[in-house]
Design a protein around this motif. Structure first.
Motif, PDB file in Angstrom:
ATOM      1  N   ARG A   1       0.984  -1.155  -0.174  1.00 39.42           N
ATOM      2  CA  ARG A   1       0.087   0.105   0.613  1.00 39.42           C
ATOM      3  C   ARG A   1       0.652   1.100  -0.199  1.00 39.42           C
ATOM      4  O   ARG A   1       2.039   1.147   0.493  1.00 39.42           O
ATOM      5  CB  ARG A   1      -1.216  -0.223   0.936  1.00 39.42           C
ATOM      6  N   THR A   2       0.659   2.223  -0.732  1.00 39.28           N
ATOM      7  CA  THR A   2       2.043   3.252  -0.799  1.00 39.28           C
ATOM      8  C   THR A   2       0.843   4.616  -0.592  1.00 39.28           C
ATOM      9  O   THR A   2      -0.393   4.624  -0.779  1.00 39.28           O
ATOM     10  CB  THR A   2       2.560   3.234  -2.028  1.00 39.28           C
ATOM     11  N   THR A   3       1.370   5.459   0.030  1.00 37.43           N
ATOM     12  CA  THR A   3       0.982   7.061  -0.104  1.00 37.43           C
ATOM     13  C   THR A   3       2.157   8.053   0.406  1.00 37.43           C
ATOM     14  O   THR A   3       3.516   7.489  -0.238  1.00 37.43           O
ATOM     15  CB  THR A   3       0.092   6.761   1.630  1.00 37.43           C
ATOM     16  N   THR A   4       1.958   9.141   0.610  1.00 41.01           N
ATOM     17  CA  THR A   4       3.364  10.508   0.933  1.00 41.01           C
ATOM     18  C   THR A   4       2.965  10.728   1.657  1.00 41.01           C
ATOM     19  O   THR A   4       1.436  11.156   2.374  1.00 41.01           O
ATOM     20  CB  THR A   4       3.161  11.523  -0.609  1.00 41.01           C
ATOM     21  N   LEU A   5       3.762  11.105   2.884  1.00 37.27           N
ATOM     22  CA  LEU A   5       3.512  11.732   4.497  1.00 37.27           C
ATOM     23  C   LEU A   5       3.749  13.292   3.557  1.00 37.27           C
ATOM     24  O   LEU A   5       3.449  13.951   2.939  1.00 37.27           O
ATOM     25  CB  LEU A   5       4.866  12.374   4.899  1.00 37.27           C
ATOM     26  N   PRO A   6       2.378  13.917   4.408  1.00 34.22           N
ATOM     27  CA  PRO A   6       1.764  15.347   4.234  1.00 34.22           C
ATOM     28  C   PRO A   6       2.728  16.318   4.695  1.00 34.22           C
ATOM     29  O   PRO A   6       3.251  16.045   5.590  1.00 34.22           O
ATOM     30  CB  PRO A   6       0.178  15.105   4.952  1.00 34.22           C
ATOM     31  N   VAL A   7       2.645  17.656   3.658  1.00 32.83           N
ATOM     32  CA  VAL A   7       3.720  18.885   3.910  1.00 32.83           C
ATOM     33  C   VAL A   7       2.830  20.450   3.859  1.00 32.83           C
ATOM     34  O   VAL A   7       2.037  19.946   2.937  1.00 32.83           O
ATOM     35  CB  VAL A   7       4.845  18.039   3.066  1.00 32.83           C
ATOM     36  N   GLY A   8       3.165  21.255   4.319  1.00 32.64           N
ATOM     37  CA  GLY A   8       2.931  21.691   3.964  1.00 32.64           C
ATOM     38  C   GLY A   8       3.802  22.802   2.108  1.00 32.64           C
ATOM     39  O   GLY A   8       4.107  22.384   1.604  1.00 32.64           O
ATOM     40  N   GLU A   9       2.962  23.474   2.259  1.00 32.14           N
ATOM     41  CA  GLU A   9       2.777  24.584   1.007  1.00 32.14           C
ATOM     42  C   GLU A   9       4.802  24.963   0.439  1.00 32.14           C
ATOM     43  O   GLU A   9       5.846  25.170   2.141  1.00 32.14           O
ATOM     44  CB  GLU A   9       2.659  25.700   0.698  1.00 32.14           C
ATOM     45  N   PRO A  10       5.411  24.912  -0.490  1.00 28.16           N
ATOM     46  CA  PRO A  10       6.680  25.398  -0.034  1.00 28.16           C
ATOM     47  C   PRO A  10       7.064  25.907   0.581  1.00 28.16           C
ATOM     48  O   PRO A  10       7.023  27.044   0.151  1.00 28.16           O
ATOM     49  CB  PRO A  10       7.331  24.327  -1.846  1.00 28.16           C
ATOM     50  N   VAL A  11       8.511  26.504   0.997  1.00 23.94           N
ATOM     51  CA  VAL A  11       8.133  27.744   1.373  1.00 23.94           C
ATOM     52  C   VAL A  11      10.011  27.378   1.822  1.00 23.94           C
ATOM     53  O   VAL A  11      10.874  26.815   1.442  1.00 23.94           O
ATOM     54  CB  VAL A  11       7.736  27.725   3.176  1.00 23.94           C
ATOM     55  N   GLN A  12      10.478  29.308   1.090  1.00 28.67           N
ATOM     56  CA  GLN A  12      11.791  29.212   1.578  1.00 28.67           C
ATOM     57  C   GLN A  12      12.822  30.051   3.097  1.00 28.67           C
ATOM     58  O   GLN A  12      12.502  30.431   3.601  1.00 28.67           O
ATOM     59  CB  GLN A  12      12.149  30.072   0.422  1.00 28.67           C
ATOM     60  N   ARG A  13      13.774  29.264   2.632  1.00 24.28           N
ATOM     61  CA  ARG A  13      15.030  29.407   3.916  1.00 24.28           C
ATOM     62  C   ARG A  13      16.263  29.370   3.627  1.00 24.28           C
ATOM     63  O   ARG A  13      17.017  29.141   2.951  1.00 24.28           O
ATOM     64  CB  ARG A  13      14.755  28.340   4.870  1.00 24.28           C
ATOM     65  N   ASP A  14      16.914  30.747   3.673  1.00 22.88           N
ATOM     66  CA  ASP A  14      17.791  30.967   3.726  1.00 22.88           C
ATOM     67  C   ASP A  14      18.690  30.998   2.019  1.00 22.88           C
ATOM     68  O   ASP A  14      19.439  30.394   1.390  1.00 22.88           O
ATOM     69  CB  ASP A  14      19.112  29.917   4.223  1.00 22.88           C
ATOM     70  N   GLY A  15      17.170  31.107   0.801  1.00 23.05           N
ATOM     71  CA  GLY A  15      17.630  31.001  -0.047  1.00 23.05           C
ATOM     72  C   GLY A  15      16.974  29.637  -0.766  1.00 23.05           C
ATOM     73  O   GLY A  15      16.982  29.574  -2.093  1.00 23.05           O
ATOM     74  N   THR A  16      16.505  28.791   0.445  1.00 27.15           N
ATOM     75  CA  THR A  16      16.530  27.373   0.100  1.00 27.15           C
ATOM     76  C   THR A  16      14.816  26.686   0.058  1.00 27.15           C
ATOM     77  O   THR A  16      14.202  26.992   1.064  1.00 27.15           O
ATOM     78  CB  THR A  16      17.157  26.178   0.739  1.00 27.15           C
ATOM     79  N   PHE A  17      14.545  26.558  -1.008  1.00 23.17           N
ATOM     80  CA  PHE A  17      13.108  25.507  -0.753  1.00 23.17           C
ATOM     81  C   PHE A  17      12.757  24.662  -0.670  1.00 23.17           C
ATOM     82  O   PHE A  17      13.684  23.660  -1.237  1.00 23.17           O
ATOM     83  CB  PHE A  17      12.312  26.540  -2.858  1.00 23.17           C
ATOM     84  N   GLY A  18      11.728  24.284   0.343  1.00 25.95           N
ATOM     85  CA  GLY A  18      12.290  22.616   1.453  1.00 25.95           C
ATOM     86  C   GLY A  18      10.233  23.113   1.923  1.00 25.95           C
ATOM     87  O   GLY A  18       9.540  23.659   1.691  1.00 25.95           O
ATOM     88  N   PHE A  19      10.039  21.821   2.145  1.00 25.00           N
ATOM     89  CA  PHE A  19       8.502  21.485   3.242  1.00 25.00           C
ATOM     90  C   PHE A  19       8.795  21.471   4.114  1.00 25.00           C
ATOM     91  O   PHE A  19       9.688  20.840   4.668  1.00 25.00           O
ATOM     92  CB  PHE A  19       8.379  19.985   2.883  1.00 25.00           C
ATOM     93  N   ALA A  20       7.789  22.264   5.334  1.00 26.23           N
ATOM     94  CA  ALA A  20       8.043  21.818   6.470  1.00 26.23           C
ATOM     95  C   ALA A  20       6.505  20.774   6.665  1.00 26.23           C
ATOM     96  O   ALA A  20       5.892  20.769   6.302  1.00 26.23           O
ATOM     97  CB  ALA A  20       7.361  23.534   7.225  1.00 26.23           C
ATOM     98  N   VAL A  21       7.117  20.032   7.810  1.00 25.82           N
ATOM     99  CA  VAL A  21       5.773  18.963   8.603  1.00 25.82           C
ATOM    100  C   VAL A  21       5.527  19.716   9.797  1.00 25.82           C
ATOM    101  O   VAL A  21       6.466  19.975  11.198  1.00 25.82           O
ATOM    102  CB  VAL A  21       6.822  17.856   8.762  1.00 25.82           C
ATOM    103  N   ASP A  22       3.882  19.333   9.881  1.00 21.98           N
ATOM    104  CA  ASP A  22       2.851  18.809  11.215  1.00 21.98           C
ATOM    105  C   ASP A  22       4.005  18.160  11.717  1.00 21.98           C
ATOM    106  O   ASP A  22       3.352  17.019  11.510  1.00 21.98           O
ATOM    107  CB  ASP A  22       1.927  19.517  11.071  1.00 21.98           C
ATOM    108  N   PRO A  23       4.502  18.448  13.307  1.00 13.88           N
ATOM    109  CA  PRO A  23       5.164  17.094  13.684  1.00 13.88           C
ATOM    110  C   PRO A  23       4.408  15.776  14.356  1.00 13.88           C
ATOM    111  O   PRO A  23       4.108  14.852  13.885  1.00 13.88           O
ATOM    112  CB  PRO A  23       5.866  17.559  14.941  1.00 13.88           C
TER     113      PRO A  23
END
Length: 307
Positions: free
Chosen positions: A262-284
């Motif tokens: 069975r397959t799925t993807t961990l939920p993440v927020g919208e991409p955000v930028q930190r120090d010029g790097t884009f990534g995803f924040a996760v609600d713990p």
């Protein structure tokens, strides 16, 4: 270590392997090389997943006692790397005693902590840093990890006669090399690699690419049998790394045929930028609850064509 692996494969091919001798030799070799290459385990990956499931069957016959046929569930972190050992794909999988698996893709651009560091940089620094980060984020213990070079998946797909995937629309991307029509089709070799790597022309970028990894793994799982596991082992020999102390024979005892996943993807927020790097924040809290639900087999089963 490579010589030991070749000897084990050759002996298995002639149906005269002594699993106790092979495992004893591998154990000695692992003492000399902390992250010894073991053909007994590969992934998924990645994606790093299905190869980690089936290839161990080449080391041990399925002559286990009734008690050994229902081993405990194990959580395995499967890591797909590029030629520079950077993390291209992360999959956190729970393998049940009957061989079925729940596979959760972890987007590679998830931020670790409050700074700009992303989870895809940790494996190069130290595998333990990566497993610690996954445990902290998901609330689930990482029992073992397996890493495989992503380039091996093209060879694996070819070895099983192609892996079936389904596209909802034609895909053509010169950067990855993808050139595939819509609908169900078999992919292998360079097109399998292109399918796994494409992200720039996908609406969701890496998140949509994770869905492609899942589709590929599901298709590959359906093609794996005890009869072709040895052939796959030859294809990926030398590309796999696992943690020290993993009893791969015990792990292999649960797999008797095609793997149900069975397959799925961990939920993440919208991409955000930190120090010029884009990534995803996760609600713990959300991440921990999501993983617990999925690993308990309560989440929905996702199917259908991918974009």
């Amino acid at each position: 270590m490579n010589d030991l692996i070749r000897q084990a494969i050759a002996a298995e091919a002639e149906e005269r392997v002594d699993s106790r001798t092979v495992l004893a030799n591998l154990h000695k070799a692992k003492k000399r090389k902390p992250f010894g290459l073991i053909v007994g385990v590969a992934t998924l990956t990645v994606a790093a997943a299905v190869a980690a499931v089936v290839i161990p069957t080449t080391l041990k016959k399925t002559d286990a006692s009734p008690a050994a046929q229902t081993p405990a569930a194990q959580n395995v972190l499967l890591i797909g790397t590029d030629e520079y050992h950077r993390t291209d794909a992360l999959v956190f999988a729970r393998f049940e005693g009957d061989g079925s698996a729940t596979v959760i893709s972890l987007p590679r651009d998830i931020y670790v902590g409050s700074g700009p560091d992303r989870i895809n940089s940790l494996y190069m620094e130290d595998p333990r840093k990566l497993t610690d980060a996954v445990e902290q984020m998901t609330g689930a213990k990482v029992d073992h990890y397996a890493a495989i070079n992503m380039s091996a998946f093209g060879q694996i797909a070819a070895a099983v006669g192609g892996v079936e995937v389904c596209l909802s629309a034609p895909a053509k991307d010169p950067r990855s090399g993808t050139d595939l029509p819509a609908g169900r089709q078999l992919i292998s070799g360079d097109q399998a690699l292109a399918f796994l790597r494409q992200r720039f022309d996908l609406t969701g970028g890496d998140l949509d690419r994770a869905k492609r990894h899942q589709a590929f793994l599901a298709g590959l799982a359906a093609k794996i049998t005890k009869d072709n596991a040895l052939m796959i082992a030859r294809q990926v020999s030398g590309t796999i790394q696992v943690d020290q102390g993993w009893d791969v024979a015990e792990f292999a005892a649960r797999f008797q045929g095609p793997v149900k996943i069975r397959t799925t993807t961990l939920p993440v927020g919208e991409p955000v930028q930190r120090d010029g790097t884009f990534g995803f924040a996760v609600d713990p809290a959300q991440a921990k609850q999501f993983v617990e639900t999925q690993f308990n087999g309560e989440g929905p089963v996702r199917d259908g064509c991918v974009y």
